[in-house]
Design an enzyme around this catalytic site. Structure first.
Site, PDB file in Angstrom:
ATOM      1  N   PHE A  11       0.830  -1.207   0.000  1.00  0.00           N
ATOM      2  CA  PHE A  11       0.000   0.000   0.000  1.00  0.00           C
ATOM      3  C   PHE A  11       0.875   1.272   0.000  1.00  0.00           C
ATOM      4  O   PHE A  11       0.939   2.000  -1.003  1.00  0.00           O
ATOM      5  CB  PHE A  11      -0.920  -0.105   1.229  1.00  0.00           C
ATOM      6  CG  PHE A  11      -1.576   1.143   1.686  1.00  0.00           C
ATOM      7  CD1 PHE A  11      -2.239   1.984   0.799  1.00  0.00           C
ATOM      8  CD2 PHE A  11      -1.571   1.482   3.041  1.00  0.00           C
ATOM      9  CE1 PHE A  11      -2.883   3.129   1.246  1.00  0.00           C
ATOM     10  CE2 PHE A  11      -2.208   2.623   3.498  1.00  0.00           C
ATOM     11  CZ  PHE A  11      -2.856   3.452   2.606  1.00  0.00           C
ATOM     12  N   ASN A  32       7.998  -9.781  -1.058  1.00  0.00           N
ATOM     13  CA  ASN A  32       7.642 -11.206  -1.186  1.00  0.00           C
ATOM     14  C   ASN A  32       6.170 -11.389  -1.563  1.00  0.00           C
ATOM     15  O   ASN A  32       5.673 -12.517  -1.598  1.00  0.00           O
ATOM     16  CB  ASN A  32       7.960 -11.973   0.102  1.00  0.00           C
ATOM     17  CG  ASN A  32       7.042 -11.598   1.259  1.00  0.00           C
ATOM     18  OD1 ASN A  32       6.268 -10.657   1.155  1.00  0.00           O
ATOM     19  ND2 ASN A  32       7.142 -12.330   2.355  1.00  0.00           N
ATOM     20  N   ALA A  74       8.800  -2.948   4.052  1.00  0.00           N
ATOM     21  CA  ALA A  74       8.371  -4.347   4.244  1.00  0.00           C
ATOM     22  C   ALA A  74       8.259  -4.650   5.729  1.00  0.00           C
ATOM     23  O   ALA A  74       9.146  -4.306   6.506  1.00  0.00           O
ATOM     24  CB  ALA A  74       9.381  -5.295   3.595  1.00  0.00           C
ATOM     25  N   SER A 117       6.181   3.659  13.564  1.00  0.00           N
ATOM     26  CA  SER A 117       4.769   3.896  13.877  1.00  0.00           C
ATOM     27  C   SER A 117       4.616   4.743  15.135  1.00  0.00           C
ATOM     28  O   SER A 117       5.108   4.364  16.197  1.00  0.00           O
ATOM     29  CB  SER A 117       4.079   2.546  14.070  1.00  0.00           C
ATOM     30  OG  SER A 117       2.866   2.727  14.755  1.00  0.00           O
ATOM     31  N   TYR A 141       4.830  -6.113  18.034  1.00  0.00           N
ATOM     32  CA  TYR A 141       4.974  -5.280  16.819  1.00  0.00           C
ATOM     33  C   TYR A 141       5.595  -3.930  17.182  1.00  0.00           C
ATOM     34  O   TYR A 141       6.521  -3.453  16.526  1.00  0.00           O
ATOM     35  CB  TYR A 141       3.594  -5.106  16.173  1.00  0.00           C
ATOM     36  CG  TYR A 141       3.545  -4.095  15.043  1.00  0.00           C
ATOM     37  CD1 TYR A 141       4.081  -4.374  13.787  1.00  0.00           C
ATOM     38  CD2 TYR A 141       2.940  -2.844  15.231  1.00  0.00           C
ATOM     39  CE1 TYR A 141       4.021  -3.440  12.754  1.00  0.00           C
ATOM     40  CE2 TYR A 141       2.874  -1.911  14.203  1.00  0.00           C
ATOM     41  CZ  TYR A 141       3.422  -2.210  12.965  1.00  0.00           C
ATOM     42  OH  TYR A 141       3.363  -1.289  11.945  1.00  0.00           O
ATOM     43  N   GLY A 280      -7.621  -4.067  24.480  1.00  0.00           N
ATOM     44  CA  GLY A 280      -6.305  -3.517  24.139  1.00  0.00           C
ATOM     45  C   GLY A 280      -6.340  -2.369  23.148  1.00  0.00           C
ATOM     46  O   GLY A 280      -5.306  -1.754  22.893  1.00  0.00           O
ATOM     47  N   ASP A 281      -7.516  -2.070  22.542  1.00  0.00           N
ATOM     48  CA  ASP A 281      -7.583  -0.954  21.582  1.00  0.00           C
ATOM     49  C   ASP A 281      -7.309   0.367  22.303  1.00  0.00           C
ATOM     50  O   ASP A 281      -7.934   0.653  23.325  1.00  0.00           O
ATOM     51  CB  ASP A 281      -8.977  -0.886  20.936  1.00  0.00           C
ATOM     52  CG  ASP A 281      -9.026  -1.610  19.600  1.00  0.00           C
ATOM     53  OD1 ASP A 281      -7.944  -2.016  19.121  1.00  0.00           O
ATOM     54  OD2 ASP A 281     -10.129  -1.775  19.052  1.00  0.00           O
TER      55      ASP A 281
HETATM   56  P1  NAD Z   1       1.335  -3.466   3.292  1.00  0.00           P
HETATM   57  O1  NAD Z   1       1.031  -4.786   3.915  1.00  0.00           O
HETATM   58  O2  NAD Z   1       0.465  -2.998   2.195  1.00  0.00           O
HETATM   59  O3  NAD Z   1       2.848  -3.391   2.813  1.00  0.00           O
HETATM   60  C1  NAD Z   1       3.865  -4.221   3.299  1.00  0.00           C
HETATM   61  C2  NAD Z   1       4.589  -4.797   2.107  1.00  0.00           C
HETATM   62  O4  NAD Z   1       5.693  -5.570   2.588  1.00  0.00           O
HETATM   63  C3  NAD Z   1       3.724  -5.731   1.268  1.00  0.00           C
HETATM   64  O5  NAD Z   1       3.905  -5.449  -0.096  1.00  0.00           O
HETATM   65  C4  NAD Z   1       4.246  -7.128   1.610  1.00  0.00           C
HETATM   66  O6  NAD Z   1       4.068  -8.044   0.560  1.00  0.00           O
HETATM   67  C5  NAD Z   1       5.697  -6.838   1.932  1.00  0.00           C
HETATM   68  N1  NAD Z   1       6.297  -7.797   2.852  1.00  0.00           N
HETATM   69  C6  NAD Z   1       5.769  -8.266   4.027  1.00  0.00           C
HETATM   70  N2  NAD Z   1       6.605  -9.155   4.577  1.00  0.00           N
HETATM   71  C7  NAD Z   1       7.688  -9.247   3.756  1.00  0.00           C
HETATM   72  C8  NAD Z   1       8.869 -10.019   3.782  1.00  0.00           C
HETATM   73  N3  NAD Z   1       9.102 -10.891   4.765  1.00  0.00           N
HETATM   74  N4  NAD Z   1       9.751  -9.893   2.773  1.00  0.00           N
HETATM   75  C9  NAD Z   1       9.512  -9.020   1.737  1.00  0.00           C
HETATM   76  N5  NAD Z   1       8.392  -8.276   1.659  1.00  0.00           N
HETATM   77  C10 NAD Z   1       7.487  -8.393   2.661  1.00  0.00           C
HETATM   78  O7  NAD Z   1       1.311  -2.420   4.516  1.00  0.00           O
HETATM   79  P2  NAD Z   1       1.520  -0.853   4.545  1.00  0.00           P
HETATM   80  O8  NAD Z   1       0.363  -0.306   5.288  1.00  0.00           O
HETATM   81  O9  NAD Z   1       1.861  -0.334   3.220  1.00  0.00           O
HETATM   82  O10 NAD Z   1       2.770  -0.747   5.514  1.00  0.00           O
HETATM   83  C11 NAD Z   1       4.064  -0.331   5.085  1.00  0.00           C
HETATM   84  C12 NAD Z   1       4.911  -0.047   6.316  1.00  0.00           C
HETATM   85  O11 NAD Z   1       4.343   1.027   7.075  1.00  0.00           O
HETATM   86  C13 NAD Z   1       5.055  -1.217   7.276  1.00  0.00           C
HETATM   87  O12 NAD Z   1       6.378  -1.246   7.743  1.00  0.00           O
HETATM   88  C14 NAD Z   1       4.120  -0.855   8.424  1.00  0.00           C
HETATM   89  O13 NAD Z   1       4.539  -1.443   9.636  1.00  0.00           O
HETATM   90  C15 NAD Z   1       4.262   0.643   8.434  1.00  0.00           C
HETATM   91  N6  NAD Z   1       3.140   1.366   9.057  1.00  0.00           N
HETATM   92  C16 NAD Z   1       1.909   1.354   8.448  1.00  0.00           C
HETATM   93  C17 NAD Z   1       0.865   2.069   9.017  1.00  0.00           C
HETATM   94  C18 NAD Z   1      -0.504   2.108   8.383  1.00  0.00           C
HETATM   95  O14 NAD Z   1      -1.403   2.773   8.916  1.00  0.00           O
HETATM   96  N7  NAD Z   1      -0.726   1.428   7.253  1.00  0.00           N
HETATM   97  C19 NAD Z   1       1.056   2.771  10.222  1.00  0.00           C
HETATM   98  C20 NAD Z   1       2.321   2.770  10.803  1.00  0.00           C
HETATM   99  C21 NAD Z   1       3.351   2.071  10.204  1.00  0.00           C
END
Ligand code: NAD
Length: 322
Positions: A11, A32, A74, A117, A141, A280-281
């Site tokens: 995303f 992946n 990732a 985060s 996490y 926990g929310d």
């Molecule tokens: P997402 O799940 O859409 O993106 C994560 C991507 O990482 C995916 O494309 C997935 O296929 C890939 N991935 C997961 N495990 C992997 C692995 N072992 N090896 C290679 N690729 C792997 O989620 P997102 O919301 O786009 O999150 C992106 C980052 O932002 C993450 O690190 C998440 O912790 C962080 N984050 C997101 C939010 C939110 O509100 N969405 C908030 C705080 C932090």
């Protein structure tokens, strides 16, 4: 410049890829595809289908691509799964990240930008908090995100890498995966547009700071391309504006209804109902992004109404294509 975006098919990562490509930089992706999708990426972008837990494969990609910077998105990002399987969380979010960091340091990468985060670091806060607010992660996490930030400091001190942690609030927008636990906006969009029931946990008075994904991508773009005030630095990325799930549900109900009406679809969108509270929310979580504004003049450009409307439209179009 050339940037390796880990999780770039996901995303947030795919919007970072778009921002880099639009500015004439080269983005390459390591993913992946566990939650990401190939279709999120433009055809011309190279995708290495590799797991960050595979140390040698990660190194090979870095050796082959020799990027100037790595943008690490990732992650295993389910808080629930991290509680059930803390070791799996650490395997991906700590050891996997270390594979990326070690390979980056060995192949001459200059800068790492890391998706952290604000939510999991600051916990329950009723006012937007700055980066100096004490981190107190309670879920595995959150602990792994905090550990990631500490490793950034280590790699700056030991290897001279420039490192930036971006502490996102709640990110929403097109391409968010509606199947995970994160992303109430994505889940509600998908269900409402299908005329399905949506459920609010507890009394719905859970306040979050919702930030639109292209604003988050722009924060990453700045962190990758601008001169850093310090070799290691953390920035909050959010709006500082709180919204509770009841208000969010009302807005999405309105936008989804309008979208379906415009498309001539006779689907009634049911109003959300209430279910039990989720243990926990957090009651309230907001971040203060003043430092990012003062440093690079970043602020969220997309209003909540614009962002939610765009997101509903995207989910509708995506459903039509499926
Ligand atoms: P997402 O799940 O859409 O993106 C994560 C991507 O990482 C995916 O494309 C997935 O296929 C890939 N991935 C997961 N495990 C992997 C692995 N072992 N090896 C290679 N690729 C792997 O989620 P997102 O919301 O786009 O999150 C992106 C980052 O932002 C993450 O690190 C998440 O912790 C962080 N984050 C997101 C939010 C939110 O509100 N969405 C908030 C705080 C932090």
């Amino acid at each position: 410049m050339k940037v390796l975006v880990t999780g770039g098919a996901g995303f947030i990562g795919s919007h970072i890829v778009d921002a880099l490509q639009a500015a004439g930089h080269t983005a390459v992706v390591l993913d992946n595809l566990s939650t990401g999708r190939k279709e999120n990426l433009p055809d011309e972008v190279t995708l290495h289908e590799v797991d960050i837990c595979q140390r040698d494969a990660v190194r090979k990609v870095l050796e082959q691509e020799r990027p100037d910077a790595v943008c690490h998105q990732a992650a295993q990002m389910s808080v629930g799964r991290s509680v059930q399987e803390p070791s799996f969380d650490a395997e991906v979010n700590i050891l996997g990240f270390l594979n990326v960091l070690e390979a980056a340091a060995e192949t001459g990468v200059k800068r790492i930008v890391f998706a952290s985060s604000g939510g999991v670091l600051y916990g329950d806060v009723t006012e937007p908090q700055p980066e100096t607010y004490p981190a107190n992660p309670i879920s595995p996490y959150g602990i792994s995100k905090w550990a990631g930030e500490r490793y950034l400091r280590f790699f700056t001190a030991e290897h001279g890498l420039e490192t930036v942690a971006l502490r996102y609030s709640n990110v929403y927008g097109p391409r968010q995966n509606p199947h995970g636990e994160a992303g109430v906006v994505a889940i509600f969009c998908q269900r409402m547009l299908a005329g399905e029931a949506t459920r609010i946990n507890g009394d719905g008075k859970y306040i979050r700071d919702y930030v639109y994904v292209t604003d988050v991508a722009r924060a990453n773009f700045l962190a990758l391309t601008q001169t850093l005030p310090e070799q290691h630095i953390a920035f909050n990325v959010g709006t500082g504006i709180g919204l509770d799930v009841n208000e969010l549900s009302e807005k999405l109900h309105q936008f989804a209804g309008e979208q379906l009406k415009q498309a001539g679809q006779a689907i009634d969108v049911p109003k959300s109902t209430y279910g039990p509270a989720r243990p926990g929310d957090l009651r309230s979580n907001l971040v203060d992004a003043g430092l990012l504004q003062r440093t690079w003049d970043w602020q969220a450009k997309t209003s909540l109404d614009e962002g939610l409307d765009e997101t509903v439209r995207w989910f509708y179009a995506d459903k039509q294509q499926a």
